[in-house]
Scaffold this motif. Sequence first.
Motif, short mmCIF file in Angstrom:
data_model
loop_
_atom_site.label_atom_id
_atom_site.label_comp_id
_atom_site.label_asym_id
_atom_site.label_seq_id
_atom_site.Cartn_x
_atom_site.Cartn_y
_atom_site.Cartn_z
N ASN A 251 -6.68 9.97 -18.51
CA ASN A 251 -5.63 10.15 -17.48
C ASN A 251 -5.17 11.55 -17.45
O ASN A 251 -4.44 11.82 -16.38
N ALA B 136 2.28 3.82 -1.85
CA ALA B 136 2.34 4.34 -3.43
C ALA B 136 3.59 4.84 -3.87
O ALA B 136 3.86 4.92 -4.91
N TYR C 118 -0.76 9.38 -12.97
CA TYR C 118 -1.53 9.75 -14.13
C TYR C 118 -1.02 10.06 -15.71
O TYR C 118 -1.06 9.56 -16.81
N GLN D 273 -1.44 1.91 -12.64
CA GLN D 273 -3.07 2.04 -12.22
C GLN D 273 -3.24 1.85 -10.84
O GLN D 273 -4.28 2.32 -10.21
N ARG D 274 -2.51 0.80 -10.09
CA ARG D 274 -2.56 0.59 -8.55
C ARG D 274 -2.37 1.90 -7.92
O ARG D 274 -2.77 2.42 -7.04
N THR D 275 -1.12 2.50 -8.44
CA THR D 275 -0.72 3.89 -7.98
C THR D 275 -1.63 5.15 -7.68
O THR D 275 -2.04 5.51 -6.60
N THR D 276 -2.29 4.99 -8.77
CA THR D 276 -3.35 6.12 -8.75
C THR D 276 -4.49 5.87 -7.94
O THR D 276 -5.23 6.89 -7.26
N VAL D 277 -4.75 4.59 -7.62
CA VAL D 277 -5.83 4.22 -6.34
C VAL D 277 -5.24 4.69 -5.16
O VAL D 277 -5.84 5.13 -4.28
N LEU D 278 -4.07 4.32 -4.92
CA LEU D 278 -3.38 4.45 -3.28
C LEU D 278 -3.17 5.82 -3.05
O LEU D 278 -3.14 6.34 -1.96
N ASP D 279 -2.69 6.94 -4.24
CA ASP D 279 -2.60 8.02 -4.03
C ASP D 279 -3.23 9.00 -5.06
O ASP D 279 -2.37 9.16 -6.03
N PRO D 280 -4.58 9.05 -5.17
CA PRO D 280 -5.14 10.03 -5.94
C PRO D 280 -4.99 11.14 -6.41
O PRO D 280 -5.25 11.88 -7.28
N ASN E 277 0.66 -1.04 -0.12
CA ASN E 277 0.04 0.11 -0.03
C ASN E 277 0.94 1.33 -0.01
O ASN E 277 0.38 2.53 0.05
#
Length: 339
Positions: free
Chosen positions: A119, A63, A100, A87-94, A61
């Motif tokens: 994006n 980022a 992006y 893609q996972r990083t954008t969820v963890l740290d939007p 978790n």
Amino acid sequence: MCCWLCLLMLTGPGCSSWKQKMAMRDSESQELVEQVRVATESGRQEQAAELLKRAVANNPNNAAVRQQLSEFLIANGYSEEAIQQLQRTTVLDPDDPRPYIDLSYLLYEKKQYTDALKNLELGLNLDPTNIRALILKGELEELAGLNGTAIETYHRVLQVDPYNIVSRLKLASLEIKMGEHNRATPILRPICHNNSATIDQRAEAQWLLGIAYGADRRWSDSVASLEQSLKNRKDVTADDWYRVAYACLQDGQMEKVYPAVTQALTLNPMHTETNRLSHFLTQQNQPTQIQQASMYTPLQQPGFIRQAPQPIPIQTLTPPQGWEWAARGPEASDLLPLQ
């Protein structure tokens, strides 16, 4: 009562233990990241990749670690794996614009333009002055045929960085494409003599400047600029050599027309416009020019057989792209004949 229990859980010994574990994981991950840096600098790419994967697995978790892993994957050509990590990083740290924007570039390379733009907009919402993102936005707008919008985007780049050479070249190219060559020339001239520009960038600026001069019928300036560009221009095409030949013809520099025709036909013996120009050269009455055409042109030309070729007026030669309007101008019937 419930609220007090929640507060105790968050502030009690259990919470403290959880924080310590997370801090330990972060510390271990950073140590692994440092080992990755050392391995990368030593050229041990496979070891570096394994260490980064361990860092992510150790703290999935985090980022920042995933961002570092994705940057490593991008640098080493692992685009599919990088896309997954980003893609996972954008969820963890939007709220971080970097994943992006990096993701947009990777999707752009895969020609997934709609997802790339989506994006990109998310990244620009977080960082509106990001030059890298703005330049890609302009390129996507050009692909969509939104040239006016792309020009506005490149101007946004220049508001942030007035001397950004990439954006200036793209802006000048678009202005020429839209018939506004007079707007392009003042953008291009400083780049031609800018020591901070790369050799390729200076060559591109000189080439575009030559095209702009040709559109304005400044044929002598056009020839000089195109020739200067060719000294460093890479991947020169038959179309490029035809443009040089056409400019030299309009300026009456016949000694330069024949070599340019030869270069074009060497690259593409079936190049239609160059073959018409070669036909035009061989039908002239001056023996020395006919001899030159036979010497420099690699194809067998009409005019060396008994039946004379059908005359081709100089006005019917097809101008290179962007110069069509010049040939249709008021003096089109007075274009220089061969002397």
